[in-house]
Write a protein that holds these residues in place. Structure first.
Motif, PDB file in Angstrom:
ATOM      1  N   LYS B 139       0.829  -1.217   0.000  1.00 12.21           N
ATOM      2  CA  LYS B 139       0.000   0.000   0.000  1.00 12.21           C
ATOM      3  C   LYS B 139       0.857   1.259   0.000  1.00 12.21           C
ATOM      4  O   LYS B 139       0.375   2.337  -0.305  1.00 12.21           O
ATOM      5  CB  LYS B 139      -0.954  -0.010   1.194  1.00 12.21           C
ATOM      6  CG  LYS B 139      -0.238   0.018   2.522  1.00 12.21           C
ATOM      7  CD  LYS B 139      -1.189   0.043   3.698  1.00 12.21           C
ATOM      8  CE  LYS B 139      -0.350  -0.085   4.959  1.00 12.21           C
ATOM      9  NZ  LYS B 139      -1.032  -0.628   6.088  1.00 12.21           N
ATOM     10  N   GLU B 140       2.142   1.125   0.354  1.00 13.22           N
ATOM     11  CA  GLU B 140       3.008   2.305   0.374  1.00 13.22           C
ATOM     12  C   GLU B 140       3.670   2.569  -0.981  1.00 13.22           C
ATOM     13  O   GLU B 140       4.386   3.550  -1.141  1.00 13.22           O
ATOM     14  CB  GLU B 140       4.096   2.129   1.449  1.00 13.22           C
ATOM     15  CG  GLU B 140       3.538   2.148   2.862  1.00 13.22           C
ATOM     16  CD  GLU B 140       4.510   1.604   3.899  1.00 13.22           C
ATOM     17  OE1 GLU B 140       5.625   1.202   3.521  1.00 13.22           O
ATOM     18  OE2 GLU B 140       4.127   1.592   5.086  1.00 13.22           O
ATOM     19  N   SER B 142       3.962   3.270  -5.183  1.00 13.69           N
ATOM     20  CA  SER B 142       3.227   3.985  -6.223  1.00 13.69           C
ATOM     21  C   SER B 142       2.650   2.965  -7.196  1.00 13.69           C
ATOM     22  O   SER B 142       3.025   1.792  -7.179  1.00 13.69           O
ATOM     23  CB  SER B 142       4.155   4.936  -6.951  1.00 13.69           C
ATOM     24  OG  SER B 142       5.079   4.185  -7.712  1.00 13.69           O
ATOM     25  N   THR B 143       1.753   3.413  -8.059  1.00  9.68           N
ATOM     26  CA  THR B 143       1.083   2.475  -8.969  1.00  9.68           C
ATOM     27  C   THR B 143       2.084   1.762  -9.865  1.00  9.68           C
ATOM     28  O   THR B 143       1.950   0.572 -10.127  1.00  9.68           O
ATOM     29  CB  THR B 143       0.049   3.200  -9.842  1.00  9.68           C
ATOM     30  OG1 THR B 143       0.677   4.348 -10.402  1.00  9.68           O
ATOM     31  CG2 THR B 143      -1.149   3.620  -9.037  1.00  9.68           C
ATOM     32  N   GLN B 145       5.226   1.112  -9.260  1.00  8.96           N
ATOM     33  CA  GLN B 145       5.963   0.122  -8.480  1.00  8.96           C
ATOM     34  C   GLN B 145       5.097  -1.112  -8.247  1.00  8.96           C
ATOM     35  O   GLN B 145       5.567  -2.244  -8.305  1.00  8.96           O
ATOM     36  CB  GLN B 145       6.390   0.727  -7.146  1.00  8.96           C
ATOM     37  CG  GLN B 145       7.508   1.741  -7.295  1.00  8.96           C
ATOM     38  CD  GLN B 145       7.817   2.439  -5.985  1.00  8.96           C
ATOM     39  OE1 GLN B 145       6.917   2.822  -5.248  1.00  8.96           O
ATOM     40  NE2 GLN B 145       9.092   2.609  -5.695  1.00  8.96           N
ATOM     41  N   HIS B 266       6.849  15.846  -2.719  1.00 11.93           N
ATOM     42  CA  HIS B 266       7.765  15.099  -3.585  1.00 11.93           C
ATOM     43  C   HIS B 266       8.319  15.948  -4.714  1.00 11.93           C
ATOM     44  O   HIS B 266       8.885  15.426  -5.659  1.00 11.93           O
ATOM     45  CB  HIS B 266       7.052  13.880  -4.169  1.00 11.93           C
ATOM     46  CG  HIS B 266       6.591  12.928  -3.116  1.00 11.93           C
ATOM     47  ND1 HIS B 266       7.455  12.131  -2.412  1.00 11.93           N
ATOM     48  CD2 HIS B 266       5.357  12.669  -2.636  1.00 11.93           C
ATOM     49  CE1 HIS B 266       6.766  11.416  -1.542  1.00 11.93           C
ATOM     50  NE2 HIS B 266       5.499  11.732  -1.655  1.00 11.93           N
ATOM     51  N   LEU B 285      10.518   9.557 -15.354  1.00  9.53           N
ATOM     52  CA  LEU B 285      10.464   8.132 -15.042  1.00  9.53           C
ATOM     53  C   LEU B 285       9.412   7.882 -13.966  1.00  9.53           C
ATOM     54  O   LEU B 285       8.865   8.818 -13.377  1.00  9.53           O
ATOM     55  CB  LEU B 285      11.832   7.660 -14.545  1.00  9.53           C
ATOM     56  CG  LEU B 285      12.964   7.776 -15.557  1.00  9.53           C
ATOM     57  CD1 LEU B 285      14.253   7.259 -14.938  1.00  9.53           C
ATOM     58  CD2 LEU B 285      12.641   6.987 -16.818  1.00  9.53           C
ATOM     59  N   VAL B 286       9.185   6.616 -13.701  1.00 13.44           N
ATOM     60  CA  VAL B 286       8.259   6.249 -12.644  1.00 13.44           C
ATOM     61  C   VAL B 286       8.648   6.953 -11.341  1.00 13.44           C
ATOM     62  O   VAL B 286       9.806   6.960 -10.955  1.00 13.44           O
ATOM     63  CB  VAL B 286       8.291   4.731 -12.434  1.00 13.44           C
ATOM     64  CG1 VAL B 286       7.624   4.355 -11.122  1.00 13.44           C
ATOM     65  CG2 VAL B 286       7.622   4.037 -13.582  1.00 13.44           C
ATOM     66  N   GLY B 287       7.651   7.571 -10.696  1.00 13.99           N
ATOM     67  CA  GLY B 287       7.915   8.199  -9.402  1.00 13.99           C
ATOM     68  C   GLY B 287       8.665   9.513  -9.502  1.00 13.99           C
ATOM     69  O   GLY B 287       9.158  10.026  -8.503  1.00 13.99           O
ATOM     70  N   GLY B 289       7.441  12.296  -9.877  1.00 13.29           N
ATOM     71  CA  GLY B 289       6.692  13.340  -9.194  1.00 13.29           C
ATOM     72  C   GLY B 289       5.787  14.133 -10.119  1.00 13.29           C
ATOM     73  O   GLY B 289       5.285  15.182  -9.748  1.00 13.29           O
ATOM     74  N   ARG B 290       5.549  13.602 -11.314  1.00 12.04           N
ATOM     75  CA  ARG B 290       4.694  14.322 -12.258  1.00 12.04           C
ATOM     76  C   ARG B 290       3.272  14.418 -11.736  1.00 12.04           C
ATOM     77  O   ARG B 290       2.643  15.479 -11.747  1.00 12.04           O
ATOM     78  CB  ARG B 290       4.689  13.600 -13.606  1.00 12.04           C
ATOM     79  CG  ARG B 290       6.033  13.568 -14.287  1.00 12.04           C
ATOM     80  CD  ARG B 290       6.058  12.541 -15.393  1.00 12.04           C
ATOM     81  NE  ARG B 290       5.884  11.198 -14.842  1.00 12.04           N
ATOM     82  CZ  ARG B 290       5.666  10.125 -15.560  1.00 12.04           C
ATOM     83  NH1 ARG B 290       5.564  10.210 -16.872  1.00 12.04           N
ATOM     84  NH2 ARG B 290       5.526   8.952 -14.983  1.00 12.04           N
ATOM     85  N   GLU B 292       2.161  14.156  -8.736  1.00  7.70           N
ATOM     86  CA  GLU B 292       2.012  15.010  -7.563  1.00  7.70           C
ATOM     87  C   GLU B 292       2.048  16.482  -7.940  1.00  7.70           C
ATOM     88  O   GLU B 292       1.274  17.279  -7.425  1.00  7.70           O
ATOM     89  CB  GLU B 292       3.095  14.712  -6.526  1.00  7.70           C
ATOM     90  CG  GLU B 292       2.638  15.210  -5.158  1.00  7.70           C
ATOM     91  CD  GLU B 292       3.745  15.811  -4.348  1.00  7.70           C
ATOM     92  OE1 GLU B 292       4.770  16.200  -4.928  1.00  7.70           O
ATOM     93  OE2 GLU B 292       3.567  15.913  -3.135  1.00  7.70           O
ATOM     94  N   GLU B 333      -4.840  10.062 -12.957  1.00  8.32           N
ATOM     95  CA  GLU B 333      -4.226   8.888 -13.585  1.00  8.32           C
ATOM     96  C   GLU B 333      -4.897   7.592 -13.145  1.00  8.32           C
ATOM     97  O   GLU B 333      -4.949   6.637 -13.883  1.00  8.32           O
ATOM     98  CB  GLU B 333      -2.721   8.849 -13.299  1.00  8.32           C
ATOM     99  CG  GLU B 333      -2.353   8.503 -11.881  1.00  8.32           C
ATOM    100  CD  GLU B 333      -0.854   8.373 -11.663  1.00  8.32           C
ATOM    101  OE1 GLU B 333      -0.132   8.133 -12.633  1.00  8.32           O
ATOM    102  OE2 GLU B 333      -0.417   8.513 -10.511  1.00  8.32           O
TER     103      GLU B 333
END
Ligand code: ATP
Ligand code: ATP
Ligand code: MG
Ligand code: MG
Lengths: 351, 492, 321, 321
Positions: B139-140, B142-143, B145, B266, B285-287, B289-290, B292, B333
């Motif tokens: 649950k911690e 990101s999608t 991941q 972030h 890349l993934v994570g 921060g886009r 956010e 998203e």
């Protein structure tokens, strides 16, 4: 305070079974005492305390009191008066209400012991339920006074009347009223509704006694209805409403406690009621509160149909008797049992 | 080279109220092949996969696998036959650790050995260059991941047949390349990979054969090296389709949105401008921060520092409500958790953002609601038996269209599209591109966050790149190239 | 075409059908049951319960649950009694103040749920105890009685053959139904219950909606308390509490989801009536008290279960184009 | 590094810290409170409650809620009493049969939830009534007392300075904790509560797990009933009921999510102890009865709220690689 001059229904079943004539006379007498006392509770409490406390000295003692509930006027008035009386002897009171839960009450008794209470007063939710916790307290040398409800393991008790005796007495005042109101009734001609409860053993004993007494009379055609929760006034009202609509010719209701009686009364006196002839309708019960007293007084003019109840005694009687049992405990003497008094309360009581 | 058939699905039929999801579909899958399923949204691809995995029960047909014939599957039988599925919807358990999720169902009895689970997971992650803590709770994550965890989970079982239902929808370039590597590996071991994706270029990259489905029916199966992109599109859509990005030149001089030194939890110190009539691409890349950053601008997440200007005026946006009132709309998203009301009807979903305008007197006017919904149904070509259908029952792509319709109905001047075509078929995708073009031509401004490199290059007027929450560069149209973006995105 | 429409109608109104069947069965077995008067009675008896359940239904639709309803009703009932008796305020003023007390208690729940960001069910688990303390403290656990006739008439009056409480229920039901179905605010309630995050991103002020829903529910609880105390003629800490489970049961019976975003006022009413007629009918046919519990438990299980069964069946049935 | 670890430790054990703070405060204000004897007493008094709450915690972790626990305990207590007194069975046999009754009641809940495909909370809302009817019918609402000494010893005995109920709690806690954390079955419970569909697709027999969880919970309720009735020395329809809300409150306090898939045995115990020490402490410092409710309500709100606040704060903080 006023002594036990009235007719005591307590002592034995024998007394309770005395002829109806005698009982009805007695009822008239009692009532006087009862009404006086209710007028001025504070004063009489002080008197009662004085009378019995000449010798009691609770200085430096901690007294634990646990009661089943503070959710009704009577319990509240009695507990307040009890606390007052005990405090007046110089003792300190630790007071708790068990919310009609045996488990909570057991914990409260244990906590009182831990807190170093010197004396415990237990008005049991259910006497058998707390018996074991009380026994442990007694074994540790803490005297326990069983109030109102019997606890088999208590050191001593102050009990006005057993539930069965009160039930029987309620039956008696109900039958007296039938005698006066329907003198010519034949066998099975008077329909009577009994509101019973059995979710606590105490409730069951009372209900059984009421039913037994009332059905002794051959004129009575008895219908029984049981409430699930005898502390739920709205449910009692609903139940009575349903029963009376089904049986519009009911002339009298006997109920096992004050809450159910008030529920019944509230329906019969409401505009929705199908009971037209209020003068020939009566409700009888056990328990006494200010509200019940006022209804009984109003029944003289048929502004209420709640016409009689059984009282554990007036507040000051009760507290006086309670202090009789407390005094030896406060003075570190041998515990004694005190039999209090129960009284019949009818409109005449208030004259 | 002719390899043997490991799985055949024969005459599979699946019915839903008002929908024939699968109509007598028969397909064979061979050992050692990467076999794509292709079709428009709602063609029945996921349904076919769910029948195979036993997640749902088919109403007719047979499945032949490992020499046995089954009328229908159960999850246990399917798994016993060596089938592993990465579902389109997330299928992880948030309250368990990454390692536990990956090892879930491996061992059915006895004591668990967490250390072993962690080391098994760690090994897999190292092998496939994935950087996630095996002890972290799912649950911690990101999608993206989570998607990587799902992929690892599926391949960890050493299954014979591995199904991937749109595995790349959540991923960016580098992870996609990583995935190709994994798939080639599996193929080399003689495993079968069933691969579903709406990104056609991917099919040419890794698949051997493509099965095309349309409206729940089987169309044909072609060899990838003997077909063309246009042929696939024609087979899939049933007609010719112009597959080029719409041309336009409508960027104006007025600045619609200006972001100065904005920081969130972030993001640090991000500044950029968005002109009217412009589509601004956002890459990373993934994570990175886009998402956010967009949520901060939209007032959905807390802004820690910086200033935002709309039409040159400084604005203070504390909630999405205020953003919408200032003319900023956001297409989130995560459509299931943030985009739509799954248990409500299509028409209800579309009307919720501008319901105040659909009233007569104090009361909602059902006719207006219906008319608006019909308008968007036609415009976006939403495939559904009725507008009263619950959104839950739509295919993924059609759900996305409902989300689009909902935001379009709010009629804002600035629209932020966060992964707008995720899971959308090629036909619908072009409809969305055309729609975006039309919007900017009207003078609206669009920010498009996307992990799909092709669409980013094709649609944007300008691209900004984020890396670890910081803005690492800006590319003008003539500087566009995959390499340039990748360089900025992996900027330290 | 018509057949599937009828099927859908049956499916959507399963609980209503169960209610009607139940009433018919009781009518056959008990002559007393089947009088107009008894039917009106059951409705009147349950009026306060229906009003409270509609309040709980609102909260449930918005994605919460209210366990404090009974204790809130006790506080409100006592407050009104004290306004009339201790402060000597006129009945109308006391009632208005009572409604305000209800709204305050409700808003407090909603506000706390927002502030602490925890599920309303948990907040109300705590405020249930809090309100109980308040009701004891206010009343000193005395009961209040002897209300003015104009107050008593709310609970006991009749307009023609219809009792005032029933009229109040009808008005409340219509108003809340219209609010839910026809207004934007109503939609927002469903939106918040369906998916709070999506609702927030769609520009809905989720916190405000939640507080408002709890406020309206509080006003309904106040109305319920007024009907209850005026009918019974007394108010105390014991009058009100206990209704929370029944309210939730009624809502669930009426198809209002625990998860939020679904349900109708109609459902809550049907749920209440099922419980009400069941209790009444069992008494009328003279069933023993103990057995009543068992029968009630079984009927609850059976009807909820059958409803779910129906729903899945229709869902599973092959569709016709 | 170390600082963030300490932060995490604090966050994960917020409720334990609140419990300890609370105990310290009571110790300062009440000399009676701070005796070993009182602390042992509170633990013993709440032993049955902790055991029952662990059962409820299991159900909640698996994604359900059990409202029938109190009534189930009444049925079990009465059954055991009747086995001993009416059938004259030896204590050990009666206890084993009692455990079996508990398992049957629990499994019935789980089975019904599966069969009717409805949320366990709704099922237990119905079975609560059903079990109440059974307990009344069985007992005829008599209370049973006068149990053999060997039975009474379970609730009242001591081994050294530690009471038998506390020992039972410790054993139960350790066993259930190990089951949840160390066995596949335990992890499956989390999986089922976290996402039943995923669990099903992973080849877990979700229905079986649910029934088993309810069965184990039922056994724990039986154990709780045994501790309760042997301590009180009596059994009746009224001994047990009322504990359901407290169990849920304790679990929530202990961080066991309503939604399922999260929580620890430790949490349920801490939750119970907070409630237990609060009640005891307030009595020990001689707080007025009415005020106790208000204080309890506020403390519940504050501690749940503070916990959530802590959690969100930590979550929001910038992530470090
Ligand atoms: N639970 C359901 N109830 C009703 N209809 C459903 C359900 N699930 C799927 N459908 C319908 O079945 C059809 C096939 O859906 P499916 O999810 O298999 O499409 P897909 O090819 O995977 O599309 P996408 O590319 O959008 O994921 C769609 O028309 C969809 O609306
Ligand atoms: N629920 C969450 N809990 C903790 N951290 C999160 C959570 N969601 C995102 N993050 C972290 O926030 C950072 C920014 O994530 P964000 O979703 O904005 O990135 P993105 O560029 O949109 O990437 P993606 O491709 O994942 O959508 C990442 O470091 C991510 O790990
Ligand atoms: Mg799909
Ligand atoms: Mg993103």
């Amino acid at each position: 305070g006023c002594g036990n001059s009235g007719s005591e229904t307590t002592a034995s079943t024998g007394a309770a079974e005395s002829e109806t004539q005698a009982a009805s006379e007695a009822a008239g007498e009692t009532a006087t005492g009862a009404s006086e006392a209710i007028e001025d509770t504070a004063q009489s409490v002080a008197d009662a305390v004085e009378e019995t406390l000449g010798t009691a000295n609770g200085e430096g003692k901690l007294v634990g009191i646990t009661v089943p509930s503070i959710g009704n006027d009577f319990a509240l008035a009695v507990t307040n008066a009890m606390q007052e009386a005990v405090t007046a002897t110089g003792a300190t009171v630790q007071f708790d209400s068990a919310e009609v839960d045996v488990t909570t009450q057991i914990s409260q008794i244990e906590n009182d012991v831990t807190m170093g209470c010197d004396i415990l007063v237990v008005w049991a939710v259910n006497g058998d339920g707390v018996a074991s916790a009380v026994e442990q307290a007694v074994n540790q040398g803490i005297p326990v006074l069983a109030f109102a409800n019997e606890i088999p393991t208590a050191s001593c008790s102050m009990i006005s009347a057993s539930d069965a005796d009160m039930g029987t007495a309620c039956g008696e005042i109900a039958l007296d009223w039938l005698d006066q109101t329907f003198p010519d009734a034949g066998d099975g001609e008077i329909k009577v509704l009994a509101i019973t409860a059995s979710t606590y053993p105490e409730a069951g004993w009372r209900s059984d006694a009421i039913v037994a007494k009332v059905s002794e009379d051959s004129r009575v055609n008895l219908i029984e209805a049981e409430v699930a929760d005898w502390n739920d006034q709205a449910a009692a009202r609903t139940m009575v409403e349903n029963q009376l609509l089904a049986n519009p010719d009911v002339k009298m209701i006997v109920t096992c406690n004050g809450t159910t009686a008030l529920g019944a009364e509230s329906f019969v006196m409401s505009s929705a009621s199908n009971i037209e002839d209020k003068a020939n309708f009566g409700i009888f019960t056990v328990d006494q509160t200010d509200e019940i007293d006022s209804k009984i007084q109003a029944s003289v003019n048929n502004e209420s149909v709640l016409r009689g109840t059984i009282s554990m005694g007036t507040i000051d009687d009760t507290v006086g008797d309670f202090m009789k049992a407390m005094t030896p405990l406060l003075n570190d003497q041998e515990p004694v049992d005190v039999n209090g008094s129960a009284f019949k309360v009818t409109p005449e009581s208030f004259n | 080279m002719e390899s043997k058939t490991v799985l055949s699905m024969k005459n599979i039929t699946k019915l839903y109220p008002g929908v024939v999801a699968l109509d007598n579909v028969s397909v064979d899958f061979k050992a050692g092949e990467v076999h794509a399923l292709l079709g428009e949204n709602g063609a029945g691809k996921s349904t076919l996969i769910k029948v195979l995995s036993g997640a749902i029960t088919n109403d007719g047909g047979k499945i032949v696998i490992g020499g046995n014939e089954y009328d229908h599957m159960t999850p246990a039988i399917s798994r016993g036959c060596g089938v592993e599925v990465i579902y389109q919807e997330y299928n992880l358990i948030g309250g368990l650790s990454v390692a536990e999720n990956i090892c879930l169902g491996r061992q059915m009895h006895g004591l668990v050995n967490k250390k072993e689970m962690v080391s098994v997971t760690q090994e897999l992650f190292e092998k496939y260059h994935i950087n996630i803590n095996p002890r972290a709770y799912v649950k911690e994550l990101s999608t993206a991941q989570q998607q990587l965890v799902e992929i690892t989970k599926a391949i960890s079982k050493d299954a014979q047949i591995i199904v991937m239902d749109e595995p790349t929808a959540q991923l960016t370039m580098s992870e996609v390349n990583n995935l190709y590597e994994i798939i080639r590996n599996l193929k080399a071991k003689g495993k079968t990979v069933i691969y579903i994706s709406h990104r056609l270029e991917e099919l040419f990259e890794i698949t051997d054969r493509v099965t095309i489905m349309r409206d729940g029916a089987y169309v044909t199966t072609v060899d990838t090296d003997k077909t063309t992109r246009d042929e696939l599109i024609t087979l899939m859509v049933g007609r010719e389709l112009n597959d080029s990005y719409p041309k336009r030149d409508c960027v104006r001089d007025e600045v619609a949105l200006k972001v100065e030194h904005v920081s969130g939890y972030h993001n640090t110190d991000v500044s950029f401008e968005l002109k009217k009539g412009e589509i601004l691409g956002v890459s990373g890349l993934v994570g990175a921060g886009r998402t956010e950053l967009m949520r901060v601008i939209f007032g959905a997440d807390k802004k820690l520092a910086g200033t935002v200007y709309v039409d040159g005026k400084e604005v203070h946006i504390h909630s999405p409500k205020e953003a919408l009132e200032l003319g900023i709309g956001l297409i989130p998203e995560d459509r299931k958790m943030q985009g739509c009301f799954l248990n409500s009807s299509i028409e209800w979903n579309i009307s919720i953002s501008n319901i105040r305008k659909l009233t007569t007197g104090r009361f909602i006017d059902k006719k207006k609601v219906r008319r608006q919904a019909e308008h968007y149904e036609k415009m976006l070509n939403i495939k559904t038996p009725s507008l009263e259908q619950k959104v839950r029952n739509l295919s993924g792509g059609n759900q996305q269209k409902v989300v689009l319709a909902k935001v379009l109905a709010a009629d804002t001047e600035i629209i932020i599209f966060d992964e707008p075509t995720r899971g959308i078929d090629i036909g619908a995708r072009h409809e969305i591109y055309d729609l975006m073009s039309d919007l900017v031509k009207e003078g609206k401004a669009i920010i498009m966050v996307s992990s799909d490199m092709e669409e980013l290059l094709g649609m944007s007027d300008r691209i900004i790149v984020l890396s670890e929450g910081k803005l690492t560069g800006e590319l003008k149209k003539d500087e566009f190239s995959q390499e340039a973006i990748m360089h900025l995105a992996s900027h330290e | 075409m018509t057949k599937s429409k009828i099927q859908k109608l049956i499916k959507d109104n399963m609980m209503l059908i169960i209610l009607i069947l139940m009433v018919i069965i009781f009518c056959i077995f008990s002559p007393n049951f089947r009088s107009f008067r008894n039917i009106m009675n059951v409705c009147t008896q349950n009026a306060y319960f229906i009003i409270a359940a509609i309040g709980v239904a609102l909260v449930m639709i918005s994605g919460g649950t209210d366990l404090s309803v009974g204790q809130a009703m006790a506080v409100i009932g006592i407050s009104i009694a004290m306004f009339m008796q201790n402060l000597g305020l006129p009945v109308v003023v006391a009632i208005i103040l009572g409604l305000i007390v209800g709204i305050i208690l409700g808003c407090f729940n909603g506000f706390m749920a927002n502030l602490l960001r925890i599920h309303p069910m948990i907040v109300t688990l705590a405020t249930m105890t809090l309100f109980q303390g308040i009701s004891y403290t206010l009343s000193g656990s005395k009961s209040f009685y002897g209300f003015p006739d104009s107050y008593i008439n709310i609970g006991q009056g009749y307009v023609g053959p219809i009792s005032v409480p029933v009229i109040i229920v009808i008005v409340v039901a219509v108003v809340i139904h219209l609010m839910l179905e026809k207004t934007c605010f109503g939609r927002f309630i469903y939106a918040v219950g369906g998916n709070a995050e999506t609702a927030r991103l769609a520009g809905i002020n989720v916190n405000k909606i939640k507080v408002m829903v709890f406020g309206i529910a509080g006003a309904l609880f106040a109305l319920a308390a007024i009907v209850l105390t005026s009918r019974g003629g007394s108010a105390s800490s014991n009058i009100g509490p206990g209704v929370e489970f029944d309210c939730i049961t009624a809502c669930v019976l009426g198809g209002i989801s625990f998860i939020g975003g679904e349900g109708k006022v109609k459902g809550a009413i049907v749920g209440c009536l099922i419980l009400g007629f069941l209790t009444n009918g069992m008494q009328m046919i003279g069933m023993g008290t103990y057995i009543q519990y068992i029968v009630k438990g079984i009927i609850l299980l059976a009807s909820i279960g059958y409803d779910t069964y129906q729903q899945t069946k229709v869902k599973k049935a092959p569709a016709k184009a």
